[in-house]
Design a protein around this motif. Structure first.
Motif, PDB file in Angstrom:
ATOM      1  N   LYS A 105       0.871  -1.175   0.000  1.00 51.77           N
ATOM      2  CA  LYS A 105       0.000   0.000   0.000  1.00 51.77           C
ATOM      3  C   LYS A 105       0.906   1.222   0.000  1.00 51.77           C
ATOM      4  N   MET A 106       0.707   2.100  -0.971  1.00 54.79           N
ATOM      5  CA  MET A 106       1.569   3.272  -1.095  1.00 54.79           C
ATOM      6  C   MET A 106       0.845   4.523  -0.618  1.00 54.79           C
ATOM      7  N   ASP A 107       1.606   5.551  -0.303  1.00 55.27           N
ATOM      8  CA  ASP A 107       1.048   6.816   0.182  1.00 55.27           C
ATOM      9  C   ASP A 107       0.186   7.524  -0.856  1.00 55.27           C
ATOM     10  N   THR A 108       0.304   7.144  -2.102  1.00 52.56           N
ATOM     11  CA  THR A 108      -0.435   7.799  -3.183  1.00 52.56           C
ATOM     12  C   THR A 108      -1.888   7.339  -3.270  1.00 52.56           C
ATOM     13  N   GLY A 109      -2.277   6.364  -2.433  1.00 57.22           N
ATOM     14  CA  GLY A 109      -3.625   5.818  -2.510  1.00 57.22           C
ATOM     15  C   GLY A 109      -3.707   4.608  -3.419  1.00 57.22           C
ATOM     16  N   GLU A 110      -2.567   4.217  -3.942  1.00 53.29           N
ATOM     17  CA  GLU A 110      -2.487   3.038  -4.798  1.00 53.29           C
ATOM     18  C   GLU A 110      -1.897   1.875  -4.016  1.00 53.29           C
ATOM     19  N   SER A 111      -2.101   0.700  -4.556  1.00 49.60           N
ATOM     20  CA  SER A 111      -1.400  -0.476  -4.060  1.00 49.60           C
ATOM     21  C   SER A 111      -0.861  -1.206  -5.276  1.00 49.60           C
ATOM     22  N   LYS A 112       0.154  -2.018  -5.027  1.00 48.48           N
ATOM     23  CA  LYS A 112       0.711  -2.754  -6.161  1.00 48.48           C
ATOM     24  C   LYS A 112       1.149  -4.140  -5.732  1.00 48.48           C
ATOM     25  N   LEU A 113       1.085  -5.065  -6.688  1.00 48.22           N
ATOM     26  CA  LEU A 113       1.548  -6.426  -6.510  1.00 48.22           C
ATOM     27  C   LEU A 113       2.891  -6.542  -7.198  1.00 48.22           C
ATOM     28  N   GLU A 114       3.890  -7.023  -6.458  1.00 49.42           N
ATOM     29  CA  GLU A 114       5.235  -7.177  -7.005  1.00 49.42           C
ATOM     30  C   GLU A 114       5.772  -8.571  -6.728  1.00 49.42           C
ATOM     31  N   LYS A 115       6.708  -8.976  -7.564  1.00 46.16           N
ATOM     32  CA  LYS A 115       7.516 -10.160  -7.308  1.00 46.16           C
ATOM     33  C   LYS A 115       8.894  -9.878  -7.866  1.00 46.16           C
ATOM     34  N   ASN A 116       9.906 -10.100  -7.051  1.00 48.17           N
ATOM     35  CA  ASN A 116      11.297  -9.841  -7.435  1.00 48.17           C
ATOM     36  C   ASN A 116      11.474  -8.416  -7.960  1.00 48.17           C
ATOM     37  N   ASP A 117      10.890  -7.446  -7.263  1.00 47.76           N
ATOM     38  CA  ASP A 117      10.959  -6.020  -7.592  1.00 47.76           C
ATOM     39  C   ASP A 117      10.353  -5.648  -8.942  1.00 47.76           C
ATOM     40  N   MET A 118       9.545  -6.539  -9.507  1.00 45.34           N
ATOM     41  CA  MET A 118       8.839  -6.261 -10.761  1.00 45.34           C
ATOM     42  C   MET A 118       7.355  -6.099 -10.435  1.00 45.34           C
ATOM     43  N   THR A 119       6.767  -4.989 -10.897  1.00 46.66           N
ATOM     44  CA  THR A 119       5.349  -4.740 -10.671  1.00 46.66           C
ATOM     45  C   THR A 119       4.515  -5.607 -11.604  1.00 46.66           C
ATOM     46  N   ILE A 120       3.569  -6.342 -11.017  1.00 47.84           N
ATOM     47  CA  ILE A 120       2.678  -7.212 -11.786  1.00 47.84           C
ATOM     48  C   ILE A 120       1.354  -6.510 -12.061  1.00 47.84           C
TER      49      ILE A 120
END
Length: 155
Positions: A105-120
């Protein structure tokens, strides 16, 4: 006197009906509906919940820890280890938490799924736990259990 006895008998039936409704409601409170079937869950110990199929066979169990939980098979083999942090979750298929998926969960109001520092995938913070659906190697019934457990943990 007959009127009083009739009223008491009516109250007894109403009381029994209310108890029955309360019992059924409590029994159904731990039901998790999935698109692959209907699993029910039950806390079997303070730190363990078991998921049952419609024939009342154990399908999965969840073992709780202070910093997360583990989803296991009925025979207690690890499927997924989930570690909870303030603003992220790590999901891995091994005890060492190697090469985990991370939902941040990021401060921008977004969330992201990552694996090995790559955004999915990206999503809103409010919808962060639903990014579990984007992890293709997790079967759908297990995804739904993980999402339900994350929700219970406040993520």
């Amino acid at each position: 006197m007959n009127t009083l006895n009739t009223k008491i008998t009516q109250l007894k039936y109403i009381f029994i009906a209310l108890l029955t409704v309360a019992f059924i409601s409590c029994k159904n409170a731990n039901t998790t509906n999935t698109s692959v079937g209907n699993l029910t869950s039950k806390m079997t110990k303070p730190d363990k919940k078991k998921y049952f199929d419609s024939s009342n066979s154990v399908v999965y169990e969840v073992k709780y820890k202070d910093d997360g939980f583990k989803l296991r098979t009925a025979s207690s083999d690890l499927l997924w280890k989930v570690k909870l942090y303030d603003s992220k979750v790590k999901i891995s298929d091994n005890e060492e938490n190697l090469n985990p998926y991370e939902i941040k969960k990021m401060d921008t109001g977004e969330s992201k799924l990552e694996k090995n520092d790559m955004t999915i995938e990206r999503s809103t913070t409010e919808d962060a736990r639903n990014l579990v659906y984007k992890i293709d190697e997790i079967p759908q019934d297990q995804q739904e259990i993980l999402i339900s457990e994350l929700k219970e943990k406040g993520f």
